[in-house]
Design an enzyme around this catalytic site. Sequence first.
Site, PDB file in Angstrom:
ATOM      1  N   LYS A   1      62.969  24.069  11.832  1.00 16.73           N
ATOM      2  CA  LYS A   1      62.920  24.916  13.036  1.00 16.73           C
ATOM      3  C   LYS A   1      62.432  24.095  14.222  1.00 16.73           C
ATOM      4  CE  LYS A   1      59.189  27.636  13.721  1.00 16.73           C
ATOM      5  NZ  LYS A   1      58.455  27.533  14.987  1.00 16.73           N
ATOM      6  N   ASN A   2      61.359  23.314  14.018  1.00 15.40           N
ATOM      7  CA  ASN A   2      60.715  22.630  15.143  1.00 15.40           C
ATOM      8  C   ASN A   2      61.405  21.348  15.570  1.00 15.40           C
ATOM      9  OD1 ASN A   2      58.964  24.744  15.180  1.00 15.40           O
ATOM     10  ND2 ASN A   2      57.225  23.645  14.337  1.00 15.40           N
TER      11      ASN A   2
ATOM     12  N   CYS B   1      49.363  33.127  22.452  1.00 13.89           N
ATOM     13  CA  CYS B   1      49.802  33.863  21.254  1.00 13.89           C
ATOM     14  C   CYS B   1      48.574  34.040  20.371  1.00 13.89           C
ATOM     15  CB  CYS B   1      50.908  33.092  20.529  1.00 13.89           C
ATOM     16  SG  CYS B   1      50.305  31.575  19.777  1.00 13.89           S
TER      17      CYS B   1
ATOM     18  N   ARG C   1      47.553  28.299  24.381  1.00 16.84           N
ATOM     19  CA  ARG C   1      48.804  27.539  24.442  1.00 16.84           C
ATOM     20  C   ARG C   1      49.178  27.115  25.878  1.00 16.84           C
ATOM     21  NH1 ARG C   1      51.532  28.751  19.666  1.00 16.84           N
ATOM     22  NH2 ARG C   1      52.565  26.742  19.877  1.00 16.84           N
TER      23      ARG C   1
ATOM     24  N   ASP D   1      50.111  23.201  10.936  1.00 18.90           N
ATOM     25  CA  ASP D   1      51.053  24.222  10.445  1.00 18.90           C
ATOM     26  C   ASP D   1      50.973  24.422   8.939  1.00 18.90           C
ATOM     27  OD1 ASP D   1      53.766  23.558  12.801  1.00 18.90           O
ATOM     28  OD2 ASP D   1      51.814  24.522  12.997  1.00 18.90           O
TER      29      ASP D   1
ATOM     30  N   ARG E   1      60.604  34.495  11.840  1.00 15.77           N
ATOM     31  CA  ARG E   1      60.794  33.532  12.926  1.00 15.77           C
ATOM     32  C   ARG E   1      60.958  32.122  12.385  1.00 15.77           C
ATOM     33  NH1 ARG E   1      56.544  33.936  17.664  1.00 15.77           N
ATOM     34  NH2 ARG E   1      57.844  32.170  18.192  1.00 15.77           N
TER      35      ARG E   1
HETATM   36  C1  EPZ Z   1      54.269  22.623  18.414  1.00 14.17           C
HETATM   37  O1  EPZ Z   1      53.680  23.560  19.298  1.00 14.17           O
HETATM   38  C2  EPZ Z   1      54.851  23.441  17.264  1.00 14.17           C
HETATM   39  N1  EPZ Z   1      55.888  24.352  17.777  1.00 14.17           N
HETATM   40  C3  EPZ Z   1      53.742  24.230  16.582  1.00 14.17           C
HETATM   41  O2  EPZ Z   1      54.320  24.900  15.468  1.00 14.17           O
HETATM   42  C4  EPZ Z   1      52.680  23.253  16.059  1.00 14.17           C
HETATM   43  O3  EPZ Z   1      51.627  23.979  15.488  1.00 14.17           O
HETATM   44  C5  EPZ Z   1      52.161  22.400  17.238  1.00 14.17           C
HETATM   45  O4  EPZ Z   1      53.274  21.726  17.880  1.00 14.17           O
HETATM   46  C6  EPZ Z   1      51.163  21.339  16.780  1.00 14.17           C
HETATM   47  O5  EPZ Z   1      51.761  20.505  15.827  1.00 14.17           O
HETATM   48  C7  EPZ Z   1      57.137  23.873  17.964  1.00 14.17           C
HETATM   49  O6  EPZ Z   1      57.429  22.708  17.743  1.00 14.17           O
HETATM   50  C8  EPZ Z   1      58.162  24.864  18.451  1.00 14.17           C
HETATM   51  P1  EPZ Z   1      51.095  21.231  21.239  1.00 14.17           P
HETATM   52  P2  EPZ Z   1      53.205  23.068  20.783  1.00 14.17           P
HETATM   53  O7  EPZ Z   1      51.606  21.175  22.630  1.00 14.17           O
HETATM   54  O8  EPZ Z   1      54.137  22.050  21.274  1.00 14.17           O
HETATM   55  C9  EPZ Z   1      47.092  21.778  23.771  1.00 14.17           C
HETATM   56  C10 EPZ Z   1      54.819  26.715  14.108  1.00 14.17           C
HETATM   57  O9  EPZ Z   1      54.080  27.352  13.349  1.00 14.17           O
HETATM   58  N2  EPZ Z   1      47.959  21.648  24.942  1.00 14.17           N
HETATM   59  O10 EPZ Z   1      51.208  20.017  20.380  1.00 14.17           O
HETATM   60  O11 EPZ Z   1      53.002  24.290  21.618  1.00 14.17           O
HETATM   61  C11 EPZ Z   1      47.328  23.077  22.996  1.00 14.17           C
HETATM   62  O12 EPZ Z   1      46.526  24.111  23.538  1.00 14.17           O
HETATM   63  C12 EPZ Z   1      54.344  26.339  15.483  1.00 14.17           C
HETATM   64  O13 EPZ Z   1      55.981  26.316  13.811  1.00 14.17           O
HETATM   65  C13 EPZ Z   1      47.372  21.618  26.213  1.00 14.17           C
HETATM   66  O14 EPZ Z   1      46.142  21.701  26.352  1.00 14.17           O
HETATM   67  O15 EPZ Z   1      51.804  22.434  20.448  1.00 14.17           O
HETATM   68  C14 EPZ Z   1      46.892  22.708  21.599  1.00 14.17           C
HETATM   69  O16 EPZ Z   1      45.491  22.823  21.504  1.00 14.17           O
HETATM   70  C15 EPZ Z   1      53.001  26.967  15.806  1.00 14.17           C
HETATM   71  N3  EPZ Z   1      48.187  21.499  27.298  1.00 14.17           N
HETATM   72  C16 EPZ Z   1      47.258  21.228  21.474  1.00 14.17           C
HETATM   73  O17 EPZ Z   1      47.442  20.756  22.819  1.00 14.17           O
HETATM   74  C17 EPZ Z   1      49.549  21.399  27.193  1.00 14.17           C
HETATM   75  O18 EPZ Z   1      50.237  21.264  28.229  1.00 14.17           O
HETATM   76  C18 EPZ Z   1      48.543  20.971  20.698  1.00 14.17           C
HETATM   77  O19 EPZ Z   1      49.582  21.742  21.278  1.00 14.17           O
HETATM   78  C19 EPZ Z   1      50.126  21.444  25.903  1.00 14.17           C
HETATM   79  C20 EPZ Z   1      49.310  21.563  24.791  1.00 14.17           C
END
Ligand code: EPZ
Length: 420
Positions: free
Chosen positions: A22-23, A117, A122, A307, A399
């Site tokens: 998915k990701n 969420c 996020r 995850d 999802r």
């Molecule tokens: C991706 O989410 C995945 N989703 C998530 O999978 C996964 O848990 C996550 O990466 C971490 O591996 C998809 O790929 C669609 P991040 P993403 O940006 O990109 C902070 C699932 O279950 N952050 O790596 O949204 C954020 O708050 C989903 O399949 C900022 O502060 O995650 C978090 O603490 C859930 N500012 C950390 O970074 C930003 O601009 C990691 O978030 C962006 C992120």
Amino acid sequence: MDRFSIRGGTRLDGEIRISGAKNAALPILAATLLTPDPVRIGNVPRLRDITTMIKLLSSMGVELRADEHGEVLACAARVTDFSAPYELVKTMRASILVLGPMLARFGRAHVSFPGGCAIGSRPIDLHLHGLQAMGAQIEIDGGYINARVTGRLRGAHILFDKVTVGGTENLLMAACLADGRTVLENAAREPEIVDLAHCLQAMGACISGAGSDTLVVDGAEQLKGCAYPVMPDRIETGTFLVAAAATRGRVRLLGTRSDTLEAVLVKLAETGARIEHGPDWIELDMAGKRPRAVSIRTAPYPAFPTDMQAQFTAMNAVAEGSSTVIETIFENRLIQVHEMNRMGARIGVEGHTAIVEGMPSLKGAPVMASDLRASASLVIAGLVAEGETVIERIYHIDRGYECIEQKLQQLGADIRRLCA
Ligand code: EPZ
């Protein structure tokens, strides 16, 4: 709303085929905006989130055809609408991944600001700062991101304050059509980003460093179409391995890879599981033994993936011994603990740490899913609990897991979908 009814106590036994990731499929679908040529994507999982991304791209004017074999043909030759409406973005935060490609190709974008969420706020500040460094003007107005760039985005040297998967993906895609060289430092290294990079390279992008924490992109004037198969889903793979370990069973997973979830396999071996793998399969056998508890700490790839945290918490709830589960990525991702405790688990939470005392068994109960991976952990808890567990709000699980109840039934589980 649909529910799952699970009668626990059966050891999983058998083999199933793993779906596409998915990701990886979500950013690759967004990347089709970068070219006017047709892009043929294989091994796309049939999931609610994929349907949402296809709806979003179609609403912009991308022509999309999905067949029953998991192949999607996309053509963004006639994009007429540069907006991602709230109605769609609120159902899937990953819609934000169209922002970078839209700015890079069309110089404009009107994307609903994704809310938080269940697992956390996020934010997307790192996405926006990176695009501004590449010359985009960005305003937030009425819950929408209004972004514009005069001419082309320009290459920039961007250092991420935090490792962000989505931020790395958005800026990687934007950089592919930018004028000049872009360096992304402290970039995320997840395998799904490598898969996206390989697809972009097949489209003619000039990218080096995929899989490392420094990506270097020399922007092109235009990208071309390609045919690209999405990698297997490493989190679906890990979820079924943990379910087998928790139920003291044996599973053989086909159409998957072991080199994208080594941290998970190391932890599973510590439970006492016997694990074998080949080029496209993984087998786990507990030989009927109760798993030993294993402590985990989530962190960016290649460390233990967030995850997979909820699934391991469920296994630890019935494992031998005590363990700690430390969640360092999201501020509210221990949320499933409370529902598990209603099933007789003994899990305490202090800040970002769950302290789990392994119990000989759990008791079935009515529980409620809150997010995708928490739902998976409740399914695992239901599989090991005595009696019936009914899980509400399983749209969360639809999802991210393709045909999960059919796959579990194939492995001998007593699970039924109760349609509302
Ligand atoms: C991706 O989410 C995945 N989703 C998530 O999978 C996964 O848990 C996550 O990466 C971490 O591996 C998809 O790929 C669609 P991040 P993403 O940006 O990109 C902070 C699932 O279950 N952050 O790596 O949204 C954020 O708050 C989903 O399949 C900022 O502060 O995650 C978090 O603490 C859930 N500012 C950390 O970074 C930003 O601009 C990691 O978030 C962006 C992120």
